[in-house]
Design a protein around this motif. Structure first.
Motif, PDB file in Angstrom:
ATOM      1  N   ILE A   1       0.858  -1.182   0.000  1.00 21.75           N
ATOM      2  CA  ILE A   1       0.000   0.000   0.000  1.00 21.75           C
ATOM      3  C   ILE A   1       0.892   1.230   0.000  1.00 21.75           C
ATOM      4  CG2 ILE A   1      -1.738   1.292   1.293  1.00 21.75           C
ATOM      5  CD1 ILE A   1      -2.580  -1.441   2.507  1.00 21.75           C
ATOM      6  N   ARG A   2       0.570   2.177  -0.848  1.00 22.67           N
ATOM      7  CA  ARG A   2       1.294   3.442  -0.896  1.00 22.67           C
ATOM      8  C   ARG A   2       0.307   4.567  -0.613  1.00 22.67           C
ATOM      9  NH1 ARG A   2       3.838  -0.238  -3.481  1.00 22.67           N
ATOM     10  NH2 ARG A   2       6.032  -0.180  -4.015  1.00 22.67           N
ATOM     11  N   ILE A   3       0.652   5.377   0.363  1.00 25.36           N
ATOM     12  CA  ILE A   3      -0.185   6.500   0.768  1.00 25.36           C
ATOM     13  C   ILE A   3       0.602   7.768   0.475  1.00 25.36           C
ATOM     14  CG2 ILE A   3      -1.360   7.608   2.701  1.00 25.36           C
ATOM     15  CD1 ILE A   3      -1.238   4.744   4.061  1.00 25.36           C
ATOM     16  N   VAL A   4      -0.001   8.696  -0.251  1.00 20.79           N
ATOM     17  CA  VAL A   4       0.654   9.961  -0.563  1.00 20.79           C
ATOM     18  C   VAL A   4      -0.176  11.076   0.072  1.00 20.79           C
ATOM     19  CG1 VAL A   4       1.441  11.496  -2.394  1.00 20.79           C
ATOM     20  CG2 VAL A   4       1.537   9.016  -2.722  1.00 20.79           C
ATOM     21  N   SER A   5       0.501  11.944   0.816  1.00 23.16           N
ATOM     22  CA  SER A   5      -0.202  13.000   1.534  1.00 23.16           C
ATOM     23  C   SER A   5       0.672  14.250   1.595  1.00 23.16           C
ATOM     24  CB  SER A   5      -0.507  12.520   2.956  1.00 23.16           C
ATOM     25  OG  SER A   5      -1.085  13.551   3.708  1.00 23.16           O
ATOM     26  N   ASP A   6       0.049  15.376   1.889  1.00 22.15           N
ATOM     27  CA  ASP A   6       0.829  16.605   2.006  1.00 22.15           C
ATOM     28  C   ASP A   6       1.583  16.676   3.331  1.00 22.15           C
ATOM     29  OD1 ASP A   6      -1.472  17.028   3.517  1.00 22.15           O
ATOM     30  OD2 ASP A   6      -1.629  19.138   2.997  1.00 22.15           O
ATOM     31  N   THR A   7       1.181  15.878   4.337  1.00 19.99           N
ATOM     32  CA  THR A   7       1.890  15.875   5.620  1.00 19.99           C
ATOM     33  C   THR A   7       2.152  14.442   6.085  1.00 19.99           C
ATOM     34  OG1 THR A   7      -0.100  15.824   7.002  1.00 19.99           O
ATOM     35  CG2 THR A   7       0.708  18.003   6.347  1.00 19.99           C
ATOM     36  N   PRO A   8       3.253  14.223   6.799  1.00 15.65           N
ATOM     37  CA  PRO A   8       3.524  12.893   7.338  1.00 15.65           C
ATOM     38  C   PRO A   8       2.450  12.439   8.328  1.00 15.65           C
ATOM     39  CG  PRO A   8       5.481  14.283   7.513  1.00 15.65           C
ATOM     40  CD  PRO A   8       4.338  15.156   7.059  1.00 15.65           C
ATOM     41  N   GLU A   9       1.888  13.360   9.072  1.00 20.46           N
ATOM     42  CA  GLU A   9       0.874  13.019  10.062  1.00 20.46           C
ATOM     43  C   GLU A   9      -0.374  12.429   9.404  1.00 20.46           C
ATOM     44  OE1 GLU A   9       2.385  16.077   9.900  1.00 20.46           O
ATOM     45  OE2 GLU A   9       3.751  15.752  11.586  1.00 20.46           O
ATOM     46  N   ALA A  10      -0.793  13.022   8.294  1.00 21.66           N
ATOM     47  CA  ALA A  10      -1.974  12.509   7.587  1.00 21.66           C
ATOM     48  C   ALA A  10      -1.708  11.114   7.038  1.00 21.66           C
ATOM     49  CB  ALA A  10      -2.371  13.467   6.464  1.00 21.66           C
ATOM     50  N   ALA A  11      -0.531  10.894   6.475  1.00 21.22           N
ATOM     51  CA  ALA A  11      -0.186   9.565   5.949  1.00 21.22           C
ATOM     52  C   ALA A  11      -0.158   8.540   7.071  1.00 21.22           C
ATOM     53  CB  ALA A  11       1.160   9.619   5.231  1.00 21.22           C
ATOM     54  N   ARG A  12       0.420   8.895   8.216  1.00 21.36           N
ATOM     55  CA  ARG A  12       0.467   7.967   9.356  1.00 21.36           C
ATOM     56  C   ARG A  12      -0.923   7.658   9.894  1.00 21.36           C
ATOM     57  NH1 ARG A  12       5.605  10.522  10.572  1.00 21.36           N
ATOM     58  NH2 ARG A  12       4.556  12.161  11.727  1.00 21.36           N
ATOM     59  N   ALA A  13      -1.826   8.643   9.885  1.00 16.59           N
ATOM     60  CA  ALA A  13      -3.194   8.416  10.368  1.00 16.59           C
ATOM     61  C   ALA A  13      -3.911   7.392   9.486  1.00 16.59           C
ATOM     62  CB  ALA A  13      -3.966   9.734  10.396  1.00 16.59           C
ATOM     63  N   VAL A  14      -3.733   7.490   8.176  1.00 15.21           N
ATOM     64  CA  VAL A  14      -4.351   6.529   7.258  1.00 15.21           C
ATOM     65  C   VAL A  14      -3.739   5.144   7.468  1.00 15.21           C
ATOM     66  CG1 VAL A  14      -4.666   5.912   4.830  1.00 15.21           C
ATOM     67  CG2 VAL A  14      -4.972   8.284   5.570  1.00 15.21           C
ATOM     68  N   ALA A  15      -2.414   5.079   7.623  1.00 14.32           N
ATOM     69  CA  ALA A  15      -1.738   3.794   7.856  1.00 14.32           C
ATOM     70  C   ALA A  15      -2.227   3.152   9.148  1.00 14.32           C
ATOM     71  CB  ALA A  15      -0.232   3.995   7.893  1.00 14.32           C
ATOM     72  N   GLU A  16      -2.487   3.947  10.171  1.00 13.75           N
ATOM     73  CA  GLU A  16      -2.969   3.413  11.445  1.00 13.75           C
ATOM     74  C   GLU A  16      -4.326   2.728  11.274  1.00 13.75           C
ATOM     75  OE1 GLU A  16      -3.242   2.225  15.255  1.00 13.75           O
ATOM     76  OE2 GLU A  16      -1.477   3.073  14.300  1.00 13.75           O
ATOM     77  N   VAL A  17      -5.198   3.307  10.489  1.00 15.78           N
ATOM     78  CA  VAL A  17      -6.507   2.700  10.234  1.00 15.78           C
ATOM     79  C   VAL A  17      -6.331   1.362   9.518  1.00 15.78           C
ATOM     80  CG1 VAL A  17      -8.665   2.958   8.944  1.00 15.78           C
ATOM     81  CG2 VAL A  17      -7.728   4.902  10.205  1.00 15.78           C
ATOM     82  N   ILE A  18      -5.440   1.313   8.547  1.00 16.50           N
ATOM     83  CA  ILE A  18      -5.196   0.076   7.811  1.00 16.50           C
ATOM     84  C   ILE A  18      -4.626  -0.994   8.738  1.00 16.50           C
ATOM     85  CG2 ILE A  18      -3.785  -0.964   5.981  1.00 16.50           C
ATOM     86  CD1 ILE A  18      -4.104   1.793   4.521  1.00 16.50           C
ATOM     87  N   ARG A  19      -3.695  -0.593   9.621  1.00 15.65           N
ATOM     88  CA  ARG A  19      -3.082  -1.564  10.541  1.00 15.65           C
ATOM     89  C   ARG A  19      -4.071  -2.118  11.560  1.00 15.65           C
ATOM     90  NH1 ARG A  19       1.473   1.752  10.057  1.00 15.65           N
ATOM     91  NH2 ARG A  19       0.891   2.933  11.892  1.00 15.65           N
ATOM     92  N   ARG A  20      -5.180  -1.449  11.766  1.00 18.63           N
ATOM     93  CA  ARG A  20      -6.217  -1.979  12.667  1.00 18.63           C
ATOM     94  C   ARG A  20      -6.952  -3.154  12.035  1.00 18.63           C
ATOM     95  NH1 ARG A  20      -8.654   3.725  14.727  1.00 18.63           N
ATOM     96  NH2 ARG A  20      -6.825   4.330  15.927  1.00 18.63           N
ATOM     97  N   CYS A  21      -6.885  -3.268  10.724  1.00 22.34           N
ATOM     98  CA  CYS A  21      -7.578  -4.341  10.016  1.00 22.34           C
ATOM     99  C   CYS A  21      -6.653  -5.478   9.603  1.00 22.34           C
ATOM    100  CB  CYS A  21      -8.266  -3.788   8.769  1.00 22.34           C
ATOM    101  SG  CYS A  21      -9.536  -2.579   9.124  1.00 22.34           S
TER     102      CYS A  21
END
Length: 88
Positions: free
Chosen positions: A17-37
């Motif tokens: 999975i590749r997440i592209v965002s304007d801030t590292p915090e936003a990318a990490r927040a999306v990754a955290e949701v994925i890691r919950r599943c």
């Protein structure tokens, strides 16, 4: 990002999975949701030319991360002042 012919596919049971965002915090927040599943390996992040962050995450699609809680349940703040006086 386009998948190129030279890019290797992940081994069976895994997804890249590749997440592209304007801030590292936003990318990490999306990754955290994925890691919950999905169970997953460590994430790797890279700067994006012109600003932003690209985060790469490998997940195991055959293994659940554990008991998943819904987004709504995890986003709610605890309510009330704490335990009742009669509770230990």
């Amino acid at each position: 990002m386009d998948l190129t012919e030279n890019e290797p596919l992940p081994q069976g049971g895994y997804a890249e999975i590749r997440i592209v965002s304007d801030t590292p915090e936003a990318a990490r927040a999306v990754a955290e949701v994925i890691r919950r599943c999905f169970a997953g390996a460590e994430q790797r992040s890279y700067p994006v030319p012109g600003g932003g962050t690209r985060l790469h995450l490998t997940v195991d699609t055959e293994t659940a991360a554990g008991p998943a809680r819904t987004w709504l349940a995890t986003s709610r703040q605890p309510t009330g002042p704490g335990p009742h006086p009669e509770e230990p």
